[in-house]
Every structure is written in structure tokens, then in C-alpha cells.
Design a protein around this motif. Structure first.
Motif, PDB file in Angstrom:
ATOM      1  N   THR A  74      27.085  32.545  47.236  1.00  0.00           N
ATOM      2  CA  THR A  74      27.659  31.873  48.428  1.00  0.00           C
ATOM      3  C   THR A  74      27.625  30.240  48.322  1.00  0.00           C
ATOM      4  N   LYS A  77      31.238  26.316  47.617  1.00  0.00           N
ATOM      5  CA  LYS A  77      31.774  25.556  49.140  1.00  0.00           C
ATOM      6  C   LYS A  77      31.918  23.985  48.703  1.00  0.00           C
ATOM      7  N   SER A 284      35.679  38.112  50.815  1.00  0.00           N
ATOM      8  CA  SER A 284      34.513  37.468  50.880  1.00  0.00           C
ATOM      9  C   SER A 284      34.805  36.217  50.017  1.00  0.00           C
ATOM     10  N   CYS A 285      34.198  34.920  50.219  1.00  0.00           N
ATOM     11  CA  CYS A 285      34.486  33.741  49.438  1.00  0.00           C
ATOM     12  C   CYS A 285      33.969  34.045  48.169  1.00  0.00           C
ATOM     13  N   CYS A 288      30.609  35.205  46.585  1.00  0.00           N
ATOM     14  CA  CYS A 288      29.616  35.592  47.576  1.00  0.00           C
ATOM     15  C   CYS A 288      29.371  37.003  47.643  1.00  0.00           C
ATOM     16  N   ILE A 290      27.778  38.510  50.184  1.00  0.00           N
ATOM     17  CA  ILE A 290      27.826  39.083  51.723  1.00  0.00           C
ATOM     18  C   ILE A 290      29.156  39.506  52.266  1.00  0.00           C
ATOM     19  N   CYS A 292      31.491  38.234  54.693  1.00  0.00           N
ATOM     20  CA  CYS A 292      31.365  38.393  56.280  1.00  0.00           C
ATOM     21  C   CYS A 292      32.864  38.366  56.785  1.00  0.00           C
ATOM     22  N   CYS A 482      25.798  28.693  52.107  1.00  0.00           N
ATOM     23  CA  CYS A 482      26.169  29.263  53.141  1.00  0.00           C
ATOM     24  C   CYS A 482      24.970  29.556  54.239  1.00  0.00           C
TER      25      CYS A 482
HETATM   26  S1  SF4 Z   1      28.824  34.768  54.077  1.00  0.00           S
HETATM   27 FE1  SF4 Z   1      31.034  34.389  54.574  1.00  0.00          FE
HETATM   28  S2  SF4 Z   1      31.304  32.272  54.856  1.00  0.00           S
HETATM   29 FE2  SF4 Z   1      29.562  32.507  53.647  1.00  0.00          FE
HETATM   30  S3  SF4 Z   1      30.075  32.518  51.591  1.00  0.00           S
HETATM   31 FE3  SF4 Z   1      29.890  34.668  52.175  1.00  0.00          FE
HETATM   32  S4  SF4 Z   1      32.150  35.246  52.801  1.00  0.00           S
HETATM   33 FE4  SF4 Z   1      32.050  33.012  52.900  1.00  0.00          FE
END
Ligand code: SF4
Lengths: 575, 84
Positions: A74, A77, A284-285, A288, A290, A292, A482
Motif C-alpha cells: 500500500t 501513493k 487494487s493500487c 497493494c 488488500i 479495496c 494506506c
Molecule cells: S487498500 Fe485500497 S486504497 Fe489502499 S492501497 Fe490498497 S487498493 Fe489502494
């Protein structure tokens, strides 16, 4: 040069296309880290607080971070930091993902833009240097069209951030978009639009070295593993949209311009319902684990569905037609509009129409057609859209009738989807937020959803908890990592220090990071003081302080109580 | 008492509501872990995983397993993280 950094930023005057690398000392990097923290520091050094944010000389900062490009989940960014044209106060918006990696690969820790290009332009930074190219052919193009077009022109391995028509028209809550994600709040898209820059395309080959790559790999693996556990299940399995029914159950779902905390048709917008008639995929990014982002099919394409968009364009405008709400969200993405401010401003206008103070009889609560029409008018600044493009505070000033009492904003920034009367620690977080009402810079809602406070009768004890969430957010936004990962940490500050040690080699510890967070919060306050902040701004609109929520008389917040919370907040901050 | 599931707990449970007999929060959670195995991942004996939380009657959030419950109580089980 310190590990994890390039030790310099790239300052570009887009009027001339000239650029220079400006050194960043290790001391400054250690004090402000990167992202929001570094961005605010650079703005202070540039004297941005006293400038008109839409003037050519006003700087716009893209700030990267020590962690970006690392294997830490994450971490891809970047922060976009400027004075907000919506609030006149500090604005730091974060977005993901490949653009952050490409930016740092350009050999700098931040990019600072000043000036105004003579024609609509694309700023290109690559191995050949910095240059301005015409973007005239993209005038009026959506964010996605611009990105696709520029990649076709320059090469698929460029990473592009762009503005949509809203940014070109200087809508005060226009976004900067990259790969479908937005640096959304506070109008950074208008700041870029005022520079006549439609897009920024990046490609680079520079690498920052890590101090201890072996340790970094171990930490990254552990973090990735934990990111698959229960702490992130909500984001993986349902996405933030699942908040909708939960908040509705707690009477905390802002409805019809905050006239209610429950929306009787909320179920029709819930992810459970949306997925009965639409296919859903997950994205996802970059970097990442996760994922989301839940994309629901819509027509021949798809739309990213998030709670904040569902609430702002759905319950806040009284619209229960899921198709209309998804289309509205998609349209905001195309035009480059912040969905929260768009929905908040339209909902405010709908209430003004209801009261007979605005002669736009078509603009009524519950109408999906009206919502879509209003969005297009805002994006092009036509008709009533020209007023609404200014945001709810300026619109209220123009409409009069004390409508400012129910304009859903703090410091000019429209309130996100957390009903302040039902979540009163969050009410404090909104009131004191440096960039206005905001759920990303204060996580005070976490406190309301815990056994630490009674969410509808908070006492001064809530203040220290609210401060903790604000400090933690400042750190996460500067490192950058994140916030959806926060549940996996047993001791966030200790683990954050561990990450930074492995990347930078500094002997940083948890206590130092606590001080760093406070320094960053203070820098934001210093910016706002220079920009004209007064204590009277740290409040909520009158509606929240004089009208309990219907059907929940306990959800009532007096001016006296909010004032005492704010005073205690200032006292504990030492301000 | 009446149990309501929201968000991920609802998805895992496959139902939105349930009637359960219990005198304390701990007993209630123990019963849920047995009756609805997919929820077991979130329940350690008589406590919820820290990512989930219980709420009593829409008012107080509760975590102490000894919290007494009475017949007409409504207990809500939801994700603790309300981030959006
Ligand atoms: S949790 Fe969601 S917003 Fe955060 S880095 Fe991963 S995909 Fe992007």
C-alpha cells in the motif's frame, strides 16, 4: 544523499518550461518525511499561504515519500498539496498509485509547479528532461481520455495524472486523476487548471537505495501476510460501501442534506443489493495486497463504488435509484469532480429549492435525473452549475436567507458521510480539521465506533482520542502508507519506525515519530494562521448545533458542548 | 436476545438476524462461534477479534465478555473499522 530519498525536489515554472533541482537537507526530510508533511513544508517555504491559490505564482506540490517504490504493501501513493481554492486553507489530497512510483523514479522527492502555461499543456518529465507539450487536443476531454491519449502519444510506460473538464473550468472542487483514482478533496484540479496544465506525464529510471534491503523485505513480507487477515476483510470482501447499511443502522447516514441520519431506501444502494443485478470485480493500487476497489458493471463499462460516493450522491441527495447514483459517480470521475463536495453542494441546493430560495424547480431531492443534470452543469459551469461550482459555502453566501446555517461544510469543505450529531468525536474532528470537514485527516469516527466514548454524549475525554487519530493520520499521510492497513498494526508507531529505519537507516523510534506527527500538524496550522485562520472557523454549521436528529433525540449537539470540545482540543495541542 | 449482523459478519454468517439465549456477551459469542462456524475466525473463545465489535441496542459499544445481557437486548456485530 539519505537512503530512501533523492535529497532534492524538482521546481518547474510552467510559464517558461524551465526547471531546477532544489536540494532537500536530510534534516528537513527527517522532520517532515514526505507526502503531506513535506508538501506543507515546501508550501510554507514558497510563501503560498498568502497567495491566491488560482494565481500563476501559487505553487502546487506533488510530494512522494520514503516508502514509495519499496515492497511495502500500500505504499505507492503521492500527496498533492496546495492552498485550497475551495477553503483558502491548506489542502493535502492523496492518491495512488503508479504515478507515485514514476514520480520518484524521476529522481526527486517532490515536484513543485508554479506559473501558468501560455496554452493548454501537458508537462512531460522523462530521461530527456522537462518539457511542455501542447494539450490543446484534449480540451474538454475526460480524465480517462486524456490519460489514454497521452499514453498513446508518448508511450504506454508513462504514468499520467490529469484534470477533467471541471479542472479546466476551475470548479473549486475539481480533482486530479490518475488511473481512475483521484486526489479528490479541496480543488487541486482547479489549481492545476489555473496553470493551464491538463496533464503531467512521468517516466523515470532513478532508484532510491534502501538502507537495509534484507530487513525491508522481511518487514514487507510480514505486513503483506497480515494484510490478508481479518483486519482488512471489510475492504477486501465488500469495500467501503458496506458502511452504508451500518451507518444507517446507527442513524449516522447523512440524508437529504443532513436533515436526517437514516435513509429509508438505503438498502437499494448497499453492496449486497448492487451485486444482485451487476457483476463485480476487484482492483487494487499498484503494490497493494488488500485491493479495496470494488468495480460494478454499468452499461458497457464499470464504476468504482465507494461509500463516500454512494452517500454523497445517494442518501444525501435522497436518490435511491442505484443506476442513477452509479452513473453520477462515474460522471464525477469523468469530469474530475470530488464526489463529496459535488453531492454536498447539490444536496444543499436541493434544500434551497425546497425552501423556495432557488428558482430551479427541477432540482429536487430524490431525482436521479436532476442529480445527473446538475453534475453536468457544474462540470461545464453552465446555468446554476456556475454557482454550484463554487461549493456550498460560496453558494450560501450568494443565496442568503441564512442558508449558510445548513450549508454542509466546515471551512468551505463539504462534510463527508459521518453524521456529526450521531458521531460526536467525529464532529470535533470535522470542526478542527486543518483542511475543513474531513474523514481522512482525522479518524475520530474510530473513537465513536469503540467503547472509549458514548458517541452521542461525548465528553472532554474524547479529545485526546481525537488528537491521537489526527496525529496517526498525519504520519500515515507523510510516510505514506494506506490507512486501510491500520488495523493490522499492534503498535503502529513502533512498526512505522521499523519501516523507516530499514528504508532510511535513521535511528528513528516511536517517540520521534509521535513528535514528527505533531510537527506536521503544527505546520498545517502555521499555514492556516498565515492564510487568515481564526478560532471561529473551528466549528460546525448551525444546523448541527441547534437541531437534534429526527427520530433520535439523543443525537443532539449544542454549541456549548462543541465549543468546550474545541477549546479542550486547542488546549491539549498547546495552541 | 436478538443478534443483528452487519457488513462482513453478515456476509460470513449468511443471515442478517438471529435469536440467541445468553446471559453475557461472552456466552453469546461462544454460542455464535459454535452455531455459525464461518464466524469462528472472528471469535476467540468469548471475545471478538479486535477488527470486529459488538454494540448493545444501538447505543453502547461493548467488549467485556462479562457484560450482562437481558432477554430483549439487541446485540449488533460489525466491523470495528468504519473507514470510508
Ligand atoms: S487498500 Fe485500497 S486504497 Fe489502499 S492501497 Fe490498497 S487498493 Fe489502494
Amino acid at each position: 544523499m539519505p537512503f530512501g530519498y533523492h535529497g532534492r525536489y524538482l521546481r518547474i515554472d510552467v510559464s517558461t518550461g524551465t526547471s531546477e533541482y532544489v536540494p532537500l537537507s536530510e534534516a528537513i526530510l527527517r522532520q517532515y518525511l514526505g507526502g503531506s508533511g513535506l508538501g506543507v513544508k515546501l508550501l510554507l517555504d514558497e510563501g503560498a499561504a498568502v497567495m491566491d491559490p488560482l494565481a500563476p505564482e501559487a505553487p502546487l506540490v506533488f510530494a512522494f515519500s520514503p516508502l514509495v517504490g519499496s515492497p511495502l504493501t500500500t505504499s505507492a501513493k503521492f500527496a498533492v498539496v496546495s492552498k485550497s481554492p475551495l477553503t483558502g486553507r491548506i489542502n493535502d489530497s492523496l492518491a495512488s498509485s503508479g504515478f507515485a512510483i514514476a514520480g520518484k523514479a524521476c529522481g526527486c522527492d517532490a515536484i513543485v509547479l508554479v506559473g501558468r502555461a501560455a496554452e493548454l499543456s501537458a508537462l512531460v518529465i522523462d530521461e530527456a528532461g522537462v518539457r511542455m507539450e501542447s494539450a490543446a487536443e484534449y480540451r474538454g476531454a475526460t480524465c480517462r481520455e486524456t490519460e489514454t491519449g497521452l499514453k498513446a502519444r508518448l508511450g504506454a510506460n508513462y504514468r499520467v495524472a490529469s484534470i477533467g473538464p471541471a479542472g479546466e473550468h476551475l470548479v473549486r472542487y475539481a480533482t486530479i486523476s490518475h488511473d481512475g483514482r483521484h486526489a479528490g478533496r479541496g480543488g487541486s484540479g482547479a489549481v492545476l487548471g489555473a496553470k493551464n496544465v491538463k496533464a503531467i506525464a512521468l517516466r523515470g529510471t532513478h532508484r532510491a537505495e534502501w538502507a537495509n534491503p534484507g530487513e525491508l523485505t522481511t518487514i514487507s513480507k510480514s505486513l503483506s501476510k497480515r494484510s490478508f487477515g481479518p483486519a482488512t476483510a471489510k475492504y477486501r470482501e465488500l469495500g467501503t460501501a458496506t458502511n452504508l447499511l451500518t451507518f444507517n443502522r446507527f442513524g449516522a447516514l447523512p440524508t437529504r442534506n443532513f436533515q436526517s441520519g437514516t435513509f429509508e431506501e438505503a438498502a437499494s444502494l448497499s453492496p449486497e443489493q448492487l451485486s444482485t443485478t451487476r457483476s463485480r470485480t476487484r482492483e487494487s493500487c499498484v503494490s497493494c495486497t488488500i485491493g479495496c476497489e470494488h468495480i460494478y458493471s454499468l452499461g458497457s463499462g464499470g464504476v468504482r463504488v465507494e461509500y463516500e460516493s454512494l452517500f454523497a450522491l445517494g442518501s444525501l441527495c435522497g436518490v435511491s435509484d442505484a443506476d442513477a447514483v452509479l452513473r453520477a459517480s462515474q460522471r464525477c470521475d469523468e469530469l474530475g469532480l470530488d464526489t463529496i463536495s459535488t453531492g454536498g453542494t447539490i444536496a444543499f441546493a436541493m434544500e434551497c429549492v425546497e425552501r423556495g430560495w432557488l428558482d430551479e424547480p427541477w432540482l429536487v431531492f430524490g431525482s436521479g435525473d436532476a442529480l445527473l443534470r446538475a453534475i453536468d452543469l457544474i462540470g461545464s459551469r453552465q446555468g446554476i452549475g456556475n454557482l454550484l461550482a463554487e461549493g456550498s459555502r460560496r453558494a450560501a453566501d450568494a443565496i442568503g436567507h441564512h442558508s449558510i446555517d445548513f450549508a454542509p461544510q466546515v471551512k468551505g469543505l463539504e462534510i463527508p458521510g459521518y453524521e456529526p450529531r450521531a458521531l460526536q468525536t467525529m464532529a470535533l474532528g470535522f470542526a478542527v480539521g486543518a483542511r475543513g470537514a474531513d474523514h481522512n485527516r482525522s479518524g475520530a469516527y474510530e473513537v465513536d465506533f469503540s467503547d472509549k466514548v458514548d458517541r452521542r454524549h461525548v465528553t472532554l475525554d474524547a479529545v485526546r482520542h481525537a488528537i491521537d487519530t489526527e496525529d496517526k493520520a498525519a504520519l500515515m499521510d507523510s510516510m505514506i502508507i494506506c490507512k486501510f492497513l491500520r488495523g493490522v498494526f499492534e503498535d503502529f508507531h513502533a512498526e512505522a519506525a521499523e519501516m523507516l529505519r530499514s528504508v532510511t537507516g535513521w535511528d528513528v523510534n516511536a517517540d520521534e515519530l509521535r513528535e514528527t506527527a505533531k510537527r506536521i500538524i503544527s505546520a498545517k496550522r502555521q499555514f492556516n494562521l498565515l492564510a487568515g485562520w481564526t478560532p471561529a472557523e473551528d466549528t460546525l454549521p448551525e444546523r448541527f448545533l441547534s437541531t437534534p436528529l429526527p427520530n433520535d433525540p439523543d443525537a443532539s449537539l449544542s454549541r456549548e458542548r462543541l465549543d468546550s470540545l474545541v477549546a479542550e482540543y486547542h488546549r491539549q495541542r498547546g495552541w | 436476545m436478538h443478534v443483528e449482523f452487519l457488513g462482513v459478519p453478515r456476509q460470513r454468517a449468511g443471515i442478517s438476524e438471529l435469536e440467541v439465549q445468553a446471559n453475557t456477551l461472552g456466552q453469546l459469542l461462544g454460542t455464535l462461534a459454535t452455531q455459525i462456524p464461518p464466524l469462528g475466525e472472528f471469535i476467540a473463545v468469548d471475545r471478538l477479534h479486535s477488527s470486529f465489535i459488538a454494540n448493545l441496542n444501538g447505543d453502547q459499544f461493548i467488549s467485556d465478555p462479562a457484560t450482562p445481557l437481558v432477554k430483549d437486548d439487541r446485540v449488533l456485530i460489525l466491523s470495528a473499522d468504519a473507514g470510508g
